[in-house]
Design a protein around this motif. Structure first.
Motif, short mmCIF file in Angstrom:
data_model
loop_
_atom_site.label_atom_id
_atom_site.label_comp_id
_atom_site.label_asym_id
_atom_site.label_seq_id
_atom_site.Cartn_x
_atom_site.Cartn_y
_atom_site.Cartn_z
N ARG A 116 0.84 -1.19 0.00
CA ARG A 116 0.00 0.00 0.00
C ARG A 116 0.88 1.24 0.00
O ARG A 116 2.05 1.17 0.33
CB ARG A 116 -0.90 0.04 1.25
CG ARG A 116 -1.69 -1.23 1.50
CD ARG A 116 -2.85 -1.36 0.53
NE ARG A 116 -3.75 -2.44 0.91
CZ ARG A 116 -3.65 -3.68 0.48
NH1 ARG A 116 -2.66 -4.00 -0.36
NH2 ARG A 116 -4.51 -4.61 0.86
N LEU A 117 0.29 2.38 -0.36
CA LEU A 117 0.95 3.67 -0.21
C LEU A 117 0.21 4.44 0.88
O LEU A 117 -1.02 4.51 0.87
CB LEU A 117 0.91 4.47 -1.51
CG LEU A 117 1.73 3.93 -2.69
CD1 LEU A 117 1.56 4.84 -3.90
CD2 LEU A 117 3.20 3.81 -2.34
N VAL A 118 0.97 5.01 1.82
CA VAL A 118 0.36 5.85 2.84
C VAL A 118 1.23 7.09 3.03
O VAL A 118 2.46 7.00 3.01
CB VAL A 118 0.20 5.08 4.18
CG1 VAL A 118 1.53 4.70 4.77
CG2 VAL A 118 -0.63 5.89 5.17
N ALA A 213 -0.99 -3.62 7.54
CA ALA A 213 -0.78 -3.51 8.98
C ALA A 213 0.14 -2.34 9.31
O ALA A 213 -0.08 -1.62 10.30
CB ALA A 213 -0.20 -4.82 9.51
N GLN A 214 1.17 -2.12 8.51
CA GLN A 214 2.07 -0.99 8.74
C GLN A 214 1.36 0.34 8.50
O GLN A 214 1.60 1.32 9.21
CB GLN A 214 3.29 -1.11 7.82
CG GLN A 214 4.25 -2.23 8.23
CD GLN A 214 5.32 -2.47 7.17
OE1 GLN A 214 5.10 -2.27 5.97
NE2 GLN A 214 6.49 -2.89 7.62
N ALA A 215 0.47 0.37 7.52
CA ALA A 215 -0.30 1.58 7.25
C ALA A 215 -1.16 1.94 8.44
O ALA A 215 -1.24 3.11 8.85
CB ALA A 215 -1.16 1.38 6.00
N VAL A 216 -1.82 0.96 9.03
CA VAL A 216 -2.65 1.19 10.22
C VAL A 216 -1.81 1.72 11.37
O VAL A 216 -2.19 2.67 12.05
CB VAL A 216 -3.38 -0.11 10.62
CG1 VAL A 216 -4.07 0.06 11.97
CG2 VAL A 216 -4.39 -0.51 9.56
N LYS A 217 -0.63 1.13 11.57
CA LYS A 217 0.25 1.56 12.67
C LYS A 217 0.75 2.99 12.44
O LYS A 217 0.85 3.79 13.38
CB LYS A 217 1.43 0.59 12.77
CG LYS A 217 2.22 0.72 14.07
CD LYS A 217 1.38 0.26 15.24
CE LYS A 217 2.15 0.30 16.55
NZ LYS A 217 1.33 -0.12 17.69
N LEU A 218 1.08 3.33 11.21
CA LEU A 218 1.55 4.67 10.89
C LEU A 218 0.47 5.73 11.15
O LEU A 218 0.74 6.78 11.74
CB LEU A 218 1.98 4.75 9.42
CG LEU A 218 3.43 4.39 9.10
CD1 LEU A 218 3.62 4.30 7.60
CD2 LEU A 218 4.39 5.40 9.70
N ILE A 219 -0.74 5.43 10.71
CA ILE A 219 -1.84 6.38 10.90
C ILE A 219 -2.12 6.56 12.40
O ILE A 219 -2.31 7.67 12.89
CB ILE A 219 -3.09 5.90 10.15
CG1 ILE A 219 -2.83 5.90 8.65
CG2 ILE A 219 -4.30 6.78 10.48
CD1 ILE A 219 -3.89 5.20 7.82
#
Length: 240
Positions: A116-118, A213-219
């Protein structure tokens, strides 16, 4: 008498010209129109992103006259490539519609790897590694937390820096300034314009390539603390 002779001469000249056109030019003109060539047409609708196989096209014989010069007629040149746009059944195939990637190599790789891109905000110049960060770099994203807590019934604050395992070795997709311009392009333009002060190379947002999962953690991290980027290494695409 001279007028008569001139008229006869002109008449003969017109007849000769008419004969030349009829017997020399017209056959070539119509011969060119009647010439045919084999070209490729879509045998069925081809959605964008489809890998081209032989079943997706058919070879047909059509008149050569009026055909674009870049129409594809070599099936071996497109088998295994990707449809960059939607191609309707019966459409001719052109180089603009066929390529090695749907968009570009990097985005295709991201999709293929189910990534994904975040995009996250950069709270300060220092947090974004000044103007050194660039696409292809690998970073760790640390989170500065400033939390309230009770200390012997007196309210206080507790500050700490968290480095989550999920936010290590993240690849940078792009870095933008406050005008959403690429900071890399801005730096290049600065060098060309003798470091014009009107250009801003300071990062304000960074887009990262991550898992879901990393996107959720970053947000979650951005809304609970302040992010700080720690440089790990320069990507292979930059010659490292």
């Amino acid at each position: 008498m001279k007028i008569l002779k001139n008229r006869i001469f002109l008449s003969i000249l017109c007849i000769v010209l008419a004969g030349a056109i009829s017997f020399l030019l017209l056959p070539k003109f119509y011969g060119g129109k009647s010439a045919t060539v084999m070209v490729l047409r879509a045998a069925e609708d081809i959605p964008a992103g489809t890998k081209i196989q032989s079943k997706y096209f058919a070879e047909v014989e059509v008149g050569k006259y009026g055909l674009p010069d870049n129409i594809i007629n070599d099936k071996n040149s497109i088998i295994g490539k990707i449809a960059k746009t939607y191609i309707a059944k019966g459409d001719y195939l052109f180089p603009q519609k066929i390529g090695n990637f749907v968009t570009d190599e990097q985005l295709d790789r991201i999709v293929k790897d189910n990534k994904r891109l975040v995009t996250v905000s950069v709270p300060s110049i220092a947090a974004g590694l000044s103007s050194h960060l660039k696409s292809g770099d690998f970073v760790t994203v640390a989170v500065f937390l400033n939390q309230k807590e009770n200390l012997n019934t007196e309210q206080g604050t507790s500050s700490k820096v968290m480095v989550y395992p999920e936010l290590k070795s993240l690849e940078v997709y792009s870095v933008e300034n406050s005008r959403t311009q690429s900071t890399e392009q801005v730096r290049e333009q600065q060098q060309a314009d003798n470091k014009s002060p009107a250009l801003d190379p300071v990062p304000k947002t960074v887009t990262l390539i991550v898992t879901e999962a990393q996107a959720v953690k970053l947000i979650e991290a951005e809304y609970t603390g302040k992010l700080h980027f720690i440089f790990e290494k320069r990507g292979l695409g930059d010659g490292q």
